[in-house]
Scaffold this active site. Structure first.
Site, mmCIF file in Angstrom:
data_model
loop_
_atom_site.group_PDB
_atom_site.id
_atom_site.type_symbol
_atom_site.label_atom_id
_atom_site.label_comp_id
_atom_site.label_asym_id
_atom_site.label_seq_id
_atom_site.Cartn_x
_atom_site.Cartn_y
_atom_site.Cartn_z
ATOM 1 N N GLY A 27 0.776 -1.237 0.000
ATOM 2 C CA GLY A 27 0.000 0.000 0.000
ATOM 3 C C GLY A 27 0.808 1.287 0.000
ATOM 4 O O GLY A 27 0.520 2.199 -0.769
ATOM 5 N N CYS A 52 -5.751 -8.777 -4.550
ATOM 6 C CA CYS A 52 -5.330 -7.560 -3.843
ATOM 7 C C CYS A 52 -5.885 -6.362 -4.598
ATOM 8 O O CYS A 52 -5.632 -6.212 -5.801
ATOM 9 C CB CYS A 52 -3.801 -7.499 -3.788
ATOM 10 S SG CYS A 52 -3.142 -5.940 -3.140
ATOM 11 N N CYS A 108 -11.268 -4.339 1.011
ATOM 12 C CA CYS A 108 -9.918 -4.864 1.157
ATOM 13 C C CYS A 108 -10.064 -6.372 1.326
ATOM 14 O O CYS A 108 -10.912 -6.829 2.106
ATOM 15 C CB CYS A 108 -9.219 -4.252 2.372
ATOM 16 S SG CYS A 108 -7.619 -5.017 2.777
#
Length: 268
Positions: free
Chosen positions: A40, A70, A181
């Site tokens: 991230g 992801c 997520c």
């Protein structure tokens, strides 16, 4: 047959478990990146570099499809991965389930919340999803500070604190919560309970994850059909930044991780 999945960490477990349930006879190749995580905070170039490393390592096992489990990698690296690997290897990205959630909410006039990392919540990517698919639904972004990291480490106390904090920021009127997520699906029932649901899975808002849809797309692209009654002969290969390894200990704290363990080692 083999299906590969990649992520920086154990966020891929939800999609891997969905594949295991749909095709118990499929070998799974899980390509994680402990050397490079978290992805991230990296810029797009850095994310793409790490994603390519994981994708190439998985592709060496000649799977029928590769799931990029992801959201961050799907946003920044998917075009590069597809340019290198397709058409020989179908590459399936992961997108938060904003479209189906908004479509359902628009017909009932209810409100939608998107739980995501702080970076994703404030990103142009999420805003574009909302603008494209909101269809009149009232959608609120909820930043979940520290939740993905707590799940990755299997830290029960920090998971509870992060879930409770995000639940407090979620509008009471939200009847659908999009899990933006992949890590969050591993603690879906705890999220549901924090939002007013029961431990039996009833009540509270509906949760919209991506694992089941991504699994279905991967099987379709691989030319396979779901066969949950198939013999449970599927093996498991785990790669850590390209090296053969085992599931991280934290993975076994989740039902999705434990589901994968009984499978014999994948054929190499």
């Amino acid at each position: 047959m083999k299906i590969a999945l990649m992520d920086s960490g154990i966020g891929l477990l939800a999609a891997a478990a969905a594949v295991r349930r749909a095709r118990p006879d499929a070998d799974l190749v899980l390509s994680l990146d402990p050397d490079g995580m978290p992805w991230g905070p990296r810029d797009a170039e850095g994310i793409t570099e790490r994603a390519l490393l994981c994708a190439r390592a998985a592709a060496a096992y000649e799977p029928e499809a590769l799931i990029v489990a992801c959201n961050t990698a799907s946003v920044h690296a998917l075009p590069t991965l597809r340019a290198e690997l397709e058409p020989a290897l179908p590459v399936i990205g992961t997108v938060p389930a904003v479209k189906p959630a908004a479509a359902a909410a628009a017909t009932t006039g209810s409100r939608v919340a998107i739980w995501a990392t702080p970076a994703t919540t404030g990103s142009s990517y999420q805003q574009q999803l909302i603008e494209e698919f909101a269809n009149g639904a009232d959608i609120t972004g909820v930043p979940c500070h520290g939740l993905a990291e707590a799940i990755e480490n299997g830290d029960e106390q920090l998971i509870s604190a992060a879930v409770e904090a995000a639940a407090e920021r979620t509008p009471a009127e939200a009847r659908t919560v999009v899990l933006g997520c992949t890590h969050y699906e591993l603690v879906g029932e705890r999220i549901r309970e924090a939002l007013g649901g029961s431990g039996s899975g009833s009540g509270g808002p509906a949760l919209q994850g991506s694992a089941v849809a991504v699994c279905a797309q991967a099987l379709r692209r691989a030319g396979l059909s779901p066969d949950p009654g198939a013999a449970p002969t599927g093996g498991l290969t785990v790669l850590h930044s390209g090296r053969t390894s085992t599931l991280p200990a934290a993975a076994l704290t989740y039902a999705e991780g434990r589901l994968l363990v009984p499978a014999p080692a994948a054929r190499r």
